[in-house]
Design a protein around this motif. Sequence first.
Motif, PDB file in Angstrom:
ATOM      1  N   ALA A  97      34.684  40.135  39.180  1.00 53.39           N
ATOM      2  CA  ALA A  97      34.946  41.341  38.387  1.00 53.39           C
ATOM      3  C   ALA A  97      33.864  41.158  37.133  1.00 53.39           C
ATOM      4  O   ALA A  97      33.346  42.318  36.869  1.00 53.39           O
ATOM      5  CB  ALA A  97      36.296  41.270  37.969  1.00 53.39           C
ATOM      6  N   LEU A  98      33.738  40.170  36.689  1.00 52.34           N
ATOM      7  CA  LEU A  98      32.664  40.039  35.587  1.00 52.34           C
ATOM      8  C   LEU A  98      31.384  40.461  36.175  1.00 52.34           C
ATOM      9  O   LEU A  98      30.431  41.113  35.586  1.00 52.34           O
ATOM     10  CB  LEU A  98      32.622  38.765  34.837  1.00 52.34           C
ATOM     11  N   SER A 139      41.398  32.582  41.691  1.00 55.22           N
ATOM     12  CA  SER A 139      42.219  32.870  40.460  1.00 55.22           C
ATOM     13  C   SER A 139      41.447  33.297  39.527  1.00 55.22           C
ATOM     14  O   SER A 139      40.614  34.520  39.560  1.00 55.22           O
ATOM     15  CB  SER A 139      43.014  31.402  40.124  1.00 55.22           C
ATOM     16  N   ILE A 140      41.578  32.648  38.276  1.00 49.50           N
ATOM     17  CA  ILE A 140      40.780  33.281  37.142  1.00 49.50           C
ATOM     18  C   ILE A 140      39.375  32.167  36.782  1.00 49.50           C
ATOM     19  O   ILE A 140      38.862  32.149  35.809  1.00 49.50           O
ATOM     20  CB  ILE A 140      41.481  32.994  35.842  1.00 49.50           C
ATOM     21  N   GLU A 141      39.272  31.493  37.916  1.00 45.13           N
ATOM     22  CA  GLU A 141      38.043  30.517  37.735  1.00 45.13           C
ATOM     23  C   GLU A 141      36.602  31.178  37.568  1.00 45.13           C
ATOM     24  O   GLU A 141      36.494  32.088  38.398  1.00 45.13           O
ATOM     25  CB  GLU A 141      38.136  29.469  38.932  1.00 45.13           C
ATOM     26  N   PRO A 142      35.761  30.495  36.945  1.00 48.50           N
ATOM     27  CA  PRO A 142      34.411  30.775  37.097  1.00 48.50           C
ATOM     28  C   PRO A 142      33.819  30.191  38.321  1.00 48.50           C
ATOM     29  O   PRO A 142      34.324  29.455  38.895  1.00 48.50           O
ATOM     30  CB  PRO A 142      33.689  30.334  35.587  1.00 48.50           C
ATOM     31  N   SER A 143      32.540  30.676  38.649  1.00 53.71           N
ATOM     32  CA  SER A 143      31.932  30.302  39.744  1.00 53.71           C
ATOM     33  C   SER A 143      31.720  28.751  39.694  1.00 53.71           C
ATOM     34  O   SER A 143      31.181  28.210  38.679  1.00 53.71           O
ATOM     35  CB  SER A 143      30.599  30.884  40.022  1.00 53.71           C
ATOM     36  N   TYR A 144      32.017  27.949  40.849  1.00 55.64           N
ATOM     37  CA  TYR A 144      31.802  26.451  40.500  1.00 55.64           C
ATOM     38  C   TYR A 144      30.485  26.238  40.388  1.00 55.64           C
ATOM     39  O   TYR A 144      29.912  25.518  39.510  1.00 55.64           O
ATOM     40  CB  TYR A 144      32.245  26.001  41.828  1.00 55.64           C
ATOM     41  N   GLN A 145      29.332  26.624  41.485  1.00 53.81           N
ATOM     42  CA  GLN A 145      27.918  26.476  41.295  1.00 53.81           C
ATOM     43  C   GLN A 145      27.376  27.708  41.976  1.00 53.81           C
ATOM     44  O   GLN A 145      28.117  28.566  42.621  1.00 53.81           O
ATOM     45  CB  GLN A 145      27.704  25.009  41.985  1.00 53.81           C
ATOM     46  N   HIS A 167      68.386  35.215  40.875  1.00 52.87           N
ATOM     47  CA  HIS A 167      67.448  36.006  39.791  1.00 52.87           C
ATOM     48  C   HIS A 167      66.194  36.505  40.498  1.00 52.87           C
ATOM     49  O   HIS A 167      65.570  37.158  39.614  1.00 52.87           O
ATOM     50  CB  HIS A 167      66.848  34.114  39.177  1.00 52.87           C
ATOM     51  N   ARG A 168      65.928  36.441  41.585  1.00 50.63           N
ATOM     52  CA  ARG A 168      64.810  37.290  42.354  1.00 50.63           C
ATOM     53  C   ARG A 168      63.327  37.020  41.555  1.00 50.63           C
ATOM     54  O   ARG A 168      62.682  38.044  40.968  1.00 50.63           O
ATOM     55  CB  ARG A 168      65.431  38.586  42.267  1.00 50.63           C
ATOM     56  N   PRO A 169      63.035  36.035  41.263  1.00 47.56           N
ATOM     57  CA  PRO A 169      61.810  35.757  40.595  1.00 47.56           C
ATOM     58  C   PRO A 169      60.462  36.093  41.669  1.00 47.56           C
ATOM     59  O   PRO A 169      60.603  35.614  42.765  1.00 47.56           O
ATOM     60  CB  PRO A 169      61.770  34.313  39.934  1.00 47.56           C
ATOM     61  N   VAL A 170      59.633  36.430  41.171  1.00 48.52           N
ATOM     62  CA  VAL A 170      58.381  36.604  42.022  1.00 48.52           C
ATOM     63  C   VAL A 170      57.094  36.722  40.888  1.00 48.52           C
ATOM     64  O   VAL A 170      57.150  36.348  39.663  1.00 48.52           O
ATOM     65  CB  VAL A 170      58.120  38.213  42.596  1.00 48.52           C
ATOM     66  N   GLY A 171      56.100  35.916  41.677  1.00 47.01           N
ATOM     67  CA  GLY A 171      54.614  35.870  40.767  1.00 47.01           C
ATOM     68  C   GLY A 171      53.468  36.581  41.386  1.00 47.01           C
ATOM     69  O   GLY A 171      53.021  36.112  42.350  1.00 47.01           O
ATOM     70  N   LEU A 172      53.283  37.523  40.592  1.00 53.96           N
ATOM     71  CA  LEU A 172      52.024  38.639  40.920  1.00 53.96           C
ATOM     72  C   LEU A 172      50.898  37.826  40.191  1.00 53.96           C
ATOM     73  O   LEU A 172      50.844  37.756  38.871  1.00 53.96           O
ATOM     74  CB  LEU A 172      52.329  39.725  40.405  1.00 53.96           C
ATOM     75  N   GLY A 173      50.157  37.211  41.041  1.00 50.39           N
ATOM     76  CA  GLY A 173      48.869  36.724  40.282  1.00 50.39           C
ATOM     77  C   GLY A 173      47.395  37.636  40.852  1.00 50.39           C
ATOM     78  O   GLY A 173      47.507  38.777  41.019  1.00 50.39           O
ATOM     79  N   LEU A 174      46.432  36.717  40.650  1.00 51.43           N
ATOM     80  CA  LEU A 174      45.147  37.506  40.706  1.00 51.43           C
ATOM     81  C   LEU A 174      44.021  36.590  41.067  1.00 51.43           C
ATOM     82  O   LEU A 174      44.250  35.449  41.094  1.00 51.43           O
ATOM     83  CB  LEU A 174      44.624  38.425  39.505  1.00 51.43           C
ATOM     84  N   MET A 175      43.030  37.128  41.563  1.00 50.35           N
ATOM     85  CA  MET A 175      41.842  36.326  42.061  1.00 50.35           C
ATOM     86  C   MET A 175      40.490  37.412  41.964  1.00 50.35           C
ATOM     87  O   MET A 175      40.714  38.374  41.760  1.00 50.35           O
ATOM     88  CB  MET A 175      41.875  35.988  43.528  1.00 50.35           C
ATOM     89  N   ILE A 199      30.224  35.021  31.680  1.00 48.86           N
ATOM     90  CA  ILE A 199      31.446  34.374  31.592  1.00 48.86           C
ATOM     91  C   ILE A 199      31.692  33.801  30.171  1.00 48.86           C
ATOM     92  O   ILE A 199      32.847  33.732  29.686  1.00 48.86           O
ATOM     93  CB  ILE A 199      31.417  33.360  32.771  1.00 48.86           C
ATOM     94  N   ALA A 200      30.740  33.434  29.583  1.00 49.24           N
ATOM     95  CA  ALA A 200      30.845  32.712  28.159  1.00 49.24           C
ATOM     96  C   ALA A 200      30.438  33.847  27.176  1.00 49.24           C
ATOM     97  O   ALA A 200      29.583  33.527  26.333  1.00 49.24           O
ATOM     98  CB  ALA A 200      29.998  31.418  28.014  1.00 49.24           C
ATOM     99  N   SER A 201      31.190  34.873  27.087  1.00 50.10           N
ATOM    100  CA  SER A 201      30.804  35.818  26.067  1.00 50.10           C
ATOM    101  C   SER A 201      31.858  36.497  25.344  1.00 50.10           C
ATOM    102  O   SER A 201      33.069  36.510  25.994  1.00 50.10           O
ATOM    103  CB  SER A 201      29.935  37.141  26.709  1.00 50.10           C
TER     104      SER A 201
END
Length: 933
Positions: A670-671, A785-791, A657-665, A678-680
């Motif tokens: 970037a915002l 990942s796609i997380e907002p800044s923690y603090q 099946h040759r699956p791959v997972g291209l993600g992001l951080m 973030i909340a807009s």
Amino acid sequence: MSLNLHDAEIASAPIIQLRPDSLAATPSEPAMQIIRRNGKVTPFDSSKIAVAMTKAFLAVEGNTGAASRRVHESVEQLTADVVAALTRRAGEGRTFHIEDVQDQVELALMRSENHKVARAYVLYREERARKRAEAEAAAPKAISSQPSLHMLRDDGSNVPVDMARLTAVIAEACNGLDATDPAAVLVETTRNLYDGISRNELALAPIMAARSLVEQEPNHAYVSARLLLDKLRGEVLTYVHRQPMDASQADMGSRYAGYFPVYIKTGIAAELLDPELTRFDLNRISAALKPERDLQFQFLGLQTLYDRYLLHVSGNRIELPQAFFMRVAMGLALREIDRETKAIEFYDLLSSFDFMASTPTLFNSGTPRPQLSSCFLTTVTDELDGIFKSIKDNALLAKYSGGLGNDWTPVRGLGAHIKGTNGESQGVVPFLKVANDTAIAVNQGGKRKGAVCAYLETWHLDIEEFLDLRKNTGDDRRRTHDMNTANWVPDLFMQRVEADGEWTLFSPDEAPDLHDLYGEAFKTIYEDYEAKAKAGKMRIFKTVRASDLWRRMLTMLFETGHPWITFKDPCNLRSPQRHAGVIHSSNLCTEITLNTAADEVAVCNLGSINLLAHVGREGIDHAKLQRTVKTAMRMLDNVIDVNFYTIPEARRSNMRHRPVGLGLMGFQEALHVQGIAIASEAAVTFADVSMEAISFHAIEASSDLASERGPYASFEGSLWSKGILPIDSIQLLADARGGLDLDRSSRLDWNGLRQKVVARGMRNSNVMAIAPTATISNICGVSQSIEPSYQNLFVKSNMSGDFTVVNEFLVRDLKTRGLWDEVMVSDLKYFDGSLDQINRALNLYIASPSGKKLDALYRLAWRRGLKTTYYLRSRSATHVEKSTLKGTDGKLNAVSAAAVVAHAPIDIPSATAPEFDGIKACRIEDPECEACQ
């Protein structure tokens, strides 16, 4: 309020004398020592802590009889706390600076909520520091005029400390970094020097000095990294060249190329590197190294690399950062025709932080056993041999850094009949306990914790016991404190919850076909089993109220962080591989969904784009993003072919099946770069644009690879082969549910891409994954990942230690407005990293989780067609320490709030726990699962 510690004020003060054995050294270890401000080393005397505590209390509360009694009651315990804290730190070295002790006193006062005393104590220290600085300014002394200091070599000999080199190294580390001061770092460094200091302590002193200044100026994170780099260079070059050798960053412009071939030979001789690497043109490869990219690291990133990624021989690192990235790139290019060209192309992508491969790939690429895949998904069969084969497979897969997701639904439930022995089953839980302990035993060579996630479908008879697995109460033999758990939820259950209907639990030995069914087919057969149960034709079952079970699922999620909520039907209805099998679970971190069977262990191969590197003030650089994705997809596809497989079922599945997972951080950064909140709505639009672009380019790149290398073996019959792309398959779910409320607008040429995919095929069955990137994002210095800044100000904790993190974009904006100063730093710490209550700044957001909101959130996730969810996060139950790192060695935590709850719940007083229709539940903190990336 001022604090004057004159003897007259404490004439009648109670003095607490700790027993001398409270910090007694064992015969085999030296006694603890204190470095005075003049550099003199004296024995540690714990009674002086009590004296200082007593003075602080009485100066604030007065010297009445009542006050003295309160002081006596408080000081003994607080002093013991300080001593205990120092004892815990003694493992790092038994010599402390005088201010280390004072820092612990300050912390103890804050933690015990003696805020007035602590504030007075802090002001007193600052005043004393100011006066010392004034005195030094009035009578400046050169470094050379200080008492002569010597360094203790490993062979026992003493040599003078080279202050000139130390000064030069610090200056080089600060070069080009705004708002950093080499003199301040040097002063802080010399505070921790003493005669007879070891080589290692001397190397650490400037690193810790710069680290202590991070909260004042984020650029000191780069200074600390560069100072650590100097330590690393000395360690590596000395070992590989077999003679004492130091080098500045400037020296490495000429030395890197000469070092690299020697490093390759050293690694092969130590059986750490694949001998095949010598067949590359090492002169060409060496010439492509870019030493200046060593300067990109922040301290957290380089320390993580140093501790867990760089190859070492008996604890001696042999790998410098650019050699590390090139080694990984060469390992991924082994099967390429023009190996040097592709290795250099891969190296450029990794070393620039534009893209980062997953942790197993970074660990093992170019080594004799290149297990490069991130995730493995298995189905456990309902027989003893199959159960223990699955546990053995877990151990073999975890040994080389694989993260595991196990589908346990086929295993019969508690009380089910066992034909072979005519007995009753103990259910799935005892076997989960064995799997949990196996994950702990096989801890990936100490590089990171072994990790596994168990999945169970919501109709399973043992689901209620499954929900309790992570509780800290009850029979510990039926608890799995280290294993992640996840609910595998069919749509029919959610429909019953919405309708407040009944739900029936079955044992899979009596309802075996439910495991492989979804959608309308599942509903039909499930209702048939319910009818049989009501008719008395099922041996064992249980009927519950669906909403009660849902409530309990969410309550456990509040209390323990587990089990996670994942949805069976969206995963299967939208799967491009529906024709080739069934998805029975997700993986360790819920980011991929692949088919599993008794003879097929699903494998995924991960890596993530650093979105920050592809965004400017005006938005996405689409041309650069396309180039990055094209190269990254080739690297991920190569993983499948060069991979070392520990079990045949994994190889069979991956090759087919040759699956791959291209993600992001780096989504949050970037915002920041674009000035987007973030909340807009602008953030939602950017998310849509960026994710569509990544999806489009990833599919296009895989189709291009299919043109070059051929489509994956099971392509025919897939959704791809029918021209149904992920952007289209949402309609299949909408059809099954009677509609979905989603914005399906698009901006790119999807029609052209569909035609291309149908005509040329796809090289990979799966191409994208929103992976957590917990560790590789640290390496790249961006948010995961796609997380907002923690603090805006906190400490991140992982296996490499505790690291102060400051939102550098916030600092930049506050500097622009003239608002970044010590007062702002103090206020941020006082308000736990939030700007909300600081009148000088803007209001951001307030998190106030509740059971009602949680219920609404997860129902919305299901209604919107989400496939899986991950950790539940809220603001911390503990708070930012109100102390400072300034004047310490940097090992003191400015924040204790960033708790890792992937492995342990946090106790919260019931009065502050979120309400869930009358049920009190604990909040979940800032989890840092590092197992996938």
